[in-house]
Design an enzyme around this catalytic site. Structure first.
Site, mmCIF file in Angstrom:
data_model
loop_
_atom_site.group_PDB
_atom_site.id
_atom_site.type_symbol
_atom_site.label_atom_id
_atom_site.label_comp_id
_atom_site.label_asym_id
_atom_site.label_seq_id
_atom_site.Cartn_x
_atom_site.Cartn_y
_atom_site.Cartn_z
ATOM 1 N N TYR A 110 -2.954 -12.223 14.214
ATOM 2 C CA TYR A 110 -2.855 -10.853 13.256
ATOM 3 C C TYR A 110 -4.540 -10.291 13.538
ATOM 4 C CZ TYR A 110 -3.054 -7.918 8.836
ATOM 5 O OH TYR A 110 -3.340 -7.425 8.032
ATOM 6 N N TRP A 159 -7.437 -8.742 1.362
ATOM 7 C CA TRP A 159 -7.678 -9.108 -0.117
ATOM 8 C C TRP A 159 -6.553 -8.114 -0.928
ATOM 9 C CZ3 TRP A 159 -11.513 -13.111 -2.028
ATOM 10 C CH2 TRP A 159 -11.774 -13.694 -1.000
ATOM 11 N N TYR A 195 2.638 -5.534 10.715
ATOM 12 C CA TYR A 195 3.653 -7.281 10.424
ATOM 13 C C TYR A 195 2.454 -7.549 10.372
ATOM 14 C CZ TYR A 195 5.019 -11.956 11.809
ATOM 15 O OH TYR A 195 5.290 -13.176 11.813
ATOM 16 N N LEU A 227 0.683 -1.441 -0.044
ATOM 17 C CA LEU A 227 0.117 -0.742 -0.029
ATOM 18 C C LEU A 227 0.983 1.186 0.009
ATOM 19 C CD1 LEU A 227 -2.835 1.889 0.387
ATOM 20 C CD2 LEU A 227 -2.901 1.169 2.542
ATOM 21 N N LYS A 266 -5.159 -6.635 15.396
ATOM 22 C CA LYS A 266 -5.513 -5.874 14.851
ATOM 23 C C LYS A 266 -6.942 -5.146 15.219
ATOM 24 C CE LYS A 266 -3.401 -4.511 10.847
ATOM 25 N NZ LYS A 266 -2.447 -3.389 10.628
#
Ligand code: NAP
Length: 281
Positions: A123, A148, A59, A12, A127
């Site tokens: 993960y 995705w 991460y 990104l 978040k």
């Protein structure tokens, strides 16, 4: 506007670098400041004096997080809190990138922003915890949940499928996980607009439409001009360390409230394939 972006070397981050023009941007990678280093984060923020901090650093190895829980929480949660505290010190707004993996996938209709978090893997848990902590530290934070991701300049699903399909007559891809592929270029543009519109709270930002990984792979192979057969398989057969939600489609209502719309994932894939050809050529 002055903007400081963490995670500039990521998928990104690279798109943000290309797409975000017209503002004064400071691009940072982990070499400039490790999110776990409170002093380093405070220092780069104090020096760049941003009006917005965009936290695209994380991460992101979903399977790796399962065996590196401490690192996952240190970077994705504590590191995000470090950036939020630095933002607070200089009076900056913050855009935090979160994930559809904060959901458990048990719904059968698109997730809304106020649906309860129920992450399945480490993960997603890191978040989800970060979202809660950030809303405490910086109540005006904007949390952009995306899903995705694919884009030029790093490892992503379409790139892997094209490489694998080029050398095999058949590939098996899971057909029991449904979500929305998101092109980093479109996500970067949406993030820029959300910052300019002073967005706050949770916003779902992904390309329009949804599919399974199998559907996505079939479209990639077709649009990539390959004749490889794509066969549907199950998550159970393709055992991976991290559990993944079976359904993580997110409603665009929160994004539309800001007057921002996203192209379909099929349209995005077409543009990605063009960009990939140009970059490789
Ligand atoms: N990829 C997806 O499918 C997906 C889906 C949903 C949400 N997201 C979220 O979207 C955001 C962008 O994802 P992405 O795919 O672009 O990530 P990515 O390609 O894996 O890039 C991660 C970036 O984070 C930096 N980083 C990693 N550890 C760091 C640390 N300890 N301190 C400072 N920087 C660190 C990396 O810098 P170095 O290169 O210097 O290590 C890199 O620039 C992330 O928040 C991710 O969780 C991604």
């Amino acid at each position: 506007m002055r903007v400081t972006i963490f995670g500039s070397s990521g998928l990104l981050g690279r798109a943000l670098k290309n797409e975000w023009t017209g503002d004064e941007i400071t691009h940072l990678s982990s070499k400039d400041a490790d999110l776990r280093d409170v002093a380093a984060v405070a220092d780069v923020v104090a020096k760049s004096r941003p009006e917005w901090i965009v936290l695209a650093a994380a991460y992101t190895d979903v399977d790796g997080c399962e065996s590196n829980r401490d690192k996952a929480f240190a970077v994705n949660c504590e590191g995000a809190v470090n950036a939020a505290r630095a933002a607070k010190t200089v009076g900056a707004r913050m855009m935090f990138l979160s994930s559809d993996y904060v959901f458990d996938g048990k719904k059968t209709s698109p997730y809304e922003v106020n649906d309860p978090r129920a992450p399945m893997g480490v993960y997603g848990k890191s978040k989800a915890e970060a979202e809660v902590r950030l809303l405490e530290v910086l109540p005006e934070v904007c949390i952009a949940r995306t899903s995705w991701l694919f884009g030029v300049g790093g490892k992503c699903f379409p790139d892997t499928i094209l490489k694998v399909a080029a050398s095999r007559p058949q590939i098996d891809v899971v057909d029991d996980q449904r979500g929305s592929p998101t092109y980093t270029v479109d996500l970067a543009r949406a993030i820029m607009q959300l910052c300019r519109k002073n967005a706050a709270g949770i916003v779902h930002v992904n390309n329009a439409g949804d599919c399974t990984w199998f559907d996505f792979a079939r479209e990639i192979v077709k649009e990539g001009g390959l004749s490889t057969e794509v066969r549907p398989t199950t998550t159970e057969k393709m055992a991976r360390p991290a559990p993944r939600p079976a359904y993580s489609v997110m409603s665009p209502a929160s994004l539309h409230r800001y007057g921002v719309t996203m192209p379909s994932w099929q349209d995005a894939l077409g543009r990605y394939l063009q960009e990939r050809t140009t970059t490789i050529a």
